[in-house]
Design an enzyme around this catalytic site. Structure first.
Site, PDB file in Angstrom:
ATOM      1  N   HIS A 171      61.805   0.111 -17.019  1.00  0.00           N
ATOM      2  CA  HIS A 171      61.245   0.717 -15.642  1.00  0.00           C
ATOM      3  C   HIS A 171      60.064   1.603 -15.197  1.00  0.00           C
ATOM      4  O   HIS A 171      59.117   1.773 -14.764  1.00  0.00           O
ATOM      5  CB  HIS A 171      62.576   1.734 -15.236  1.00  0.00           C
ATOM      6  CG  HIS A 171      62.255   2.388 -13.485  1.00  0.00           C
ATOM      7  ND1 HIS A 171      63.315   1.643 -12.661  1.00  0.00           N
ATOM      8  CD2 HIS A 171      61.205   3.383 -13.153  1.00  0.00           C
ATOM      9  CE1 HIS A 171      62.435   2.580 -11.383  1.00  0.00           C
ATOM     10  NE2 HIS A 171      61.229   3.280 -12.432  1.00  0.00           N
ATOM     11  N   GLU A 172      60.026   2.226 -16.492  1.00  0.00           N
ATOM     12  CA  GLU A 172      58.801   3.564 -16.531  1.00  0.00           C
ATOM     13  C   GLU A 172      57.469   2.863 -16.422  1.00  0.00           C
ATOM     14  O   GLU A 172      56.356   2.873 -16.194  1.00  0.00           O
ATOM     15  CB  GLU A 172      58.827   4.275 -17.362  1.00  0.00           C
ATOM     16  CG  GLU A 172      60.135   5.636 -17.034  1.00  0.00           C
ATOM     17  CD  GLU A 172      59.367   6.136 -15.785  1.00  0.00           C
ATOM     18  OE1 GLU A 172      58.597   6.325 -14.718  1.00  0.00           O
ATOM     19  OE2 GLU A 172      61.141   5.852 -15.439  1.00  0.00           O
ATOM     20  N   HIS A 175      55.711   1.160 -13.778  1.00  0.00           N
ATOM     21  CA  HIS A 175      54.652   1.721 -12.864  1.00  0.00           C
ATOM     22  C   HIS A 175      53.188   1.467 -13.765  1.00  0.00           C
ATOM     23  O   HIS A 175      52.565   2.297 -12.441  1.00  0.00           O
ATOM     24  CB  HIS A 175      55.342   3.451 -12.853  1.00  0.00           C
ATOM     25  CG  HIS A 175      56.830   3.777 -12.308  1.00  0.00           C
ATOM     26  ND1 HIS A 175      57.075   3.181 -10.672  1.00  0.00           N
ATOM     27  CD2 HIS A 175      57.886   3.805 -12.622  1.00  0.00           C
ATOM     28  CE1 HIS A 175      57.833   3.148 -10.029  1.00  0.00           C
ATOM     29  NE2 HIS A 175      58.871   3.652 -11.001  1.00  0.00           N
ATOM     30  N   GLU A 258      60.568   1.490  -6.699  1.00  0.00           N
ATOM     31  CA  GLU A 258      61.563   2.035  -7.070  1.00  0.00           C
ATOM     32  C   GLU A 258      62.750   0.550  -7.198  1.00  0.00           C
ATOM     33  O   GLU A 258      62.703   0.551  -8.803  1.00  0.00           O
ATOM     34  CB  GLU A 258      62.691   3.023  -6.644  1.00  0.00           C
ATOM     35  CG  GLU A 258      62.010   4.643  -7.026  1.00  0.00           C
ATOM     36  CD  GLU A 258      61.245   4.153  -8.385  1.00  0.00           C
ATOM     37  OE1 GLU A 258      61.900   4.537  -9.744  1.00  0.00           O
ATOM     38  OE2 GLU A 258      59.535   5.576  -8.840  1.00  0.00           O
TER      39      GLU A 258
END
Length: 669
Positions: A171-172, A175, A258
């Site tokens: 997930h990170e 980003h 997100e």
């Protein structure tokens, strides 16, 4: 949505952010002037209001002071965050995890970050742990993907399984690779400025409360103490205008990203139960403490838009929520309603304990394991007269090897033709050994005279490390050429632990080693470009957009595309490939671009070209990469892939999948 489209969207959102910021400033200025005007009237007596005039410059002074606070606060905070991710992680109470950490949970985290960085073709991010935070949360921060940091809470390490931690890191990484971080860091500075009045008001109330409340009988109007308290209350209330707009901005920027990051985590790990399990545990922990992703740090409000989950209970839902509800995120991931999970602390995993000594396990936790030695072993016949040092194990100072007493395991997740030796992986995790590794990659035996000059440079500059450089050079010579840049990616966190003076020394020695034969090869240029981008004094700083498109940089574009074509083909065919590439994109208006033969390529000019091309608008950068891919033909050589990776590093752009796929192997981590 690809990286460059996402960056273009970020620039559009920057305009929205600027509009909301200006709107917030206007609202705050009007509120401050109105409040101070009423307080002034009251302090002078309302009976005189009919004939009362304000002092000269009253409103102008109020406006100027208010703007000074807002704009000055924003500029101050942005300057404080000039170093990007490390500054943000420290604001959140993060502790830097050493690349060679032997803590089982930290080792598991480092392993996962390393494997994802190498798969993505970017520098391995530095890793922080927020030791005081028991909830499940994480964030990525930085101005560029090759200068990023990843931070997780202690609860994330202790409450999640390896698969779930992989999902969080995936997930990170979304980003990081989608360029969300730059906007997020800028947002911190903007929010700090418009929320400063609330902080000032709070301080005035505290100061007023500590003042004496008595006054003489001759005094008229309210006491100074009461005035200060009332002014503090007014500014605190007005400051909530900034908080209102701040949360509005954060909710507008953060929530949709997100969803994208959750989907990307599944794509990276090929396992919906990774990020899905982590979110289910956040939901389960929320049932116990009202916010399973709560951050206790005082800066949580300011950083709330960066986290995996809501940092405070009042940010869980509603118009100003920085994150979508957990139930909605889970519904999107699974396509159905799923139960929440218990988030109790888990015992350390045995496989991770075995892997403490070396590199990381792969994406599949249950994949085949292969034993690797824990320390560097040196042949008894490894005496090198040209170095002038005996490289027997007893004579080589290897501080990083002394820490590695536990056997290591490796998980292989896809067929590989070769792998990075485990000893190289070990060296890449220690700052001194990583520096020696860089020198080893730059040594070249093909010309005996130049090689001797390189050895003399090392003996003079770093005599104590020469034996280690010799040993590592011997190992890198047997390593696949396609592993040179992945090794540098792996060593980046350790190299970033060097002091500014040590980093400059490394860059200086590297430059001298490259110049030893008076010729800069493409392989040397590639390594030097990546090193400079990551270790120079300007590494990690934000770069302003100066050029809208490639049509403004035709000579620089032609130089890079020519170099790519010449890397893959001979002179005549290279010129044809160059022209074919330009003809495929006539909309770029590069009619003035001319082919540059390899014999006329000056790598100093290539460096200058990359410095300018780095200042391109986000949507212009992919055209350069596409032109270079067009000029390369159907298949990339190792040299061509390395060149494109160095260009991507210089442009702060992601490595195209075709480039990543061209590498023959990944480290058996």
């Amino acid at each position: 949505m690809n990286f460059f489209e996402h960056q273009a969207q970020a620039h559009r959102e920057s305009k929205k952010l600027l509009f909301l910021f200006v709107l917030a400033v206007i609202a705050i200025v009007v509120a401050v002037n109105g409040t101070l005007a009423l307080l002034w009237l009251w302090s002078k007596g309302m009976h005189a209001a009919g004939s009362f005039t304000y002092p000269r410059g009253f409103f102008l002074t109020n406006t100027a002071v208010t703007l000074l606070f807002i704009v000055g606060g924003t500029l101050f905070e942005m300057a404080r965050l000039k170093d990007g991710g490390d500054a943000v992680a420290q604001m959140a109470g993060g502790r830097l995890v050493q690349p060679d950490s032997r803590d089982i949970q930290e080792r598991r985290l480092l392993n996962i970050v390393e494997e994802m960085a190498l798969a993505a073709g970017i520098a391995c991010p530095r890793v922080y742990v927020m030791d005081e935070e028991d909830a499940i949360n994480a964030f990525a921060a930085g101005y560029h993907q090759n200068e990023a940091v990843v931070a997780v809470t202690r609860g994330t390490l202790s409450r999640l399984s390896r698969d779930e931690l992989q999902g969080v890191i995936g997930h990170e990484f979304s980003h990081i690779l989608n360029g969300d971080m730059r906007m997020n860091v800028k947002l911190i500075g903007v929010l700090f400025g418009i929320q400063m009045l609330a902080s000032l008001g709070q301080h005035l109330m505290e100061w007023g409360a500590r003042m004496g409340g008595s006054r003489s009988r001759d005094e008229k109007g309210p006491s100074l103490q009461l005035m200060m308290i009332l002014l503090g209350v007014a500014l605190f209330v007005i400051g909530y205008i900034g908080i209102f707009f701040g949360r509005l901005i954060k909710s507008a920027v953060s929530r949709q990203r997100e969803f994208l990051a959750d989907a990307s985590a599944v794509q990276f790990t090929r396992n919906p139960d990774g990020i899905g399990g982590a979110l289910r545990k956040i939901g389960g922990l929320t049932r116990e403490n009202k916010c399973g992703s709560r951050i206790k740090n005082p800066n949580a409000e300011q950083l709330s838009h960066m986290f995996l989950g809501a940092a405070r209970p009042n940010l869980l839902s509603g118009l100003f929520a920085t994150h979508p509800p957990i139930a909605t995120r889970l519904q999107r991931l699974y396509g159905r309603n799923v139960e929440l999970l218990d988030a109790g602390e888990l015992p350390p995993e045995i496989d991770e304990a075995a892997a403490m000594g070396a590199a990381v396990a792969g994406f599949a936790p249950n994949s085949a394991k292969a034993q690797m030695p824990a320390a560097i072993a040196v042949s008894t016949t490894s005496f090198h007269p040209e170095y002038g040092y005996q490289t027997a194990k007893s004579s080589v100072d290897m501080p990083f090897a002394n820490k590695l007493s536990v056997p290591a395991t490796a998980s292989i997740t896809r067929p590989v033709a070769a792998s990075i030796p485990s000893e190289i992986v070990q060296a890449a995790r220690d700052p001194k050994a990583a520096s020696a590794l860089v020198y080893a990659l730059l040594l070249d035996r093909s010309d005996a005279a130049s090689f001797q000059i390189q050895l003399d440079i090392l003996r003079q500059a770093i005599p104590a490390q020469c034996a280690l450089v010799s040993l590592l050079h011997e190992m890198t010579e047997t390593m696949s050429a396609s592993m040179r840049l992945p090794v540098l990616d792996l060593a980046t966190p350790a190299l970033k632990l060097l002091s500014a003076e040590q980093a400059q020394q490394l860059l200086g020695i590297a430059a001298r080693l490259i110049a030893a034969d008076q010729v800069v090869t493409q392989a040397e240029f590639v390594l030097q470009t990546v090193l400079q981008r990551r270790l120079s004094s300007q590494a990690g700083r934000d770069v302003k957009v100066k050029y809208a498109g490639l049509h403004q940089l035709p000579a620089e574009t032609a130089l890079l595309v020519s170099l790519m074509a010449s890397t893959e083909f001979g002179l005549e065919q290279a010129e044809q490939r160059f022209q074919t590439a330009l003809d495929s994109m006539p909309e770029l208006s590069l009619g003035a671009a001319r082919f540059v033969p390899l014999a006329k390529v000056d790598y100093f000019e290539v460096k200058q070209a990359l410095d300018k091309l780095q200042q391109l608008a986000p949507l212009a950068k992919p055209f350069l990469i596409r032109l270079m891919l067009k000029a390369s033909g159907k298949e990339l050589s190792t040299a061509g892939a390395d060149l494109l990776r160095s260009v991507c590093a210089a442009l702060d752009a992601p490595v195209p999948e075709v480039v990543s796929a061209s590498y023959t192997s990944v480290p058996a981590l």
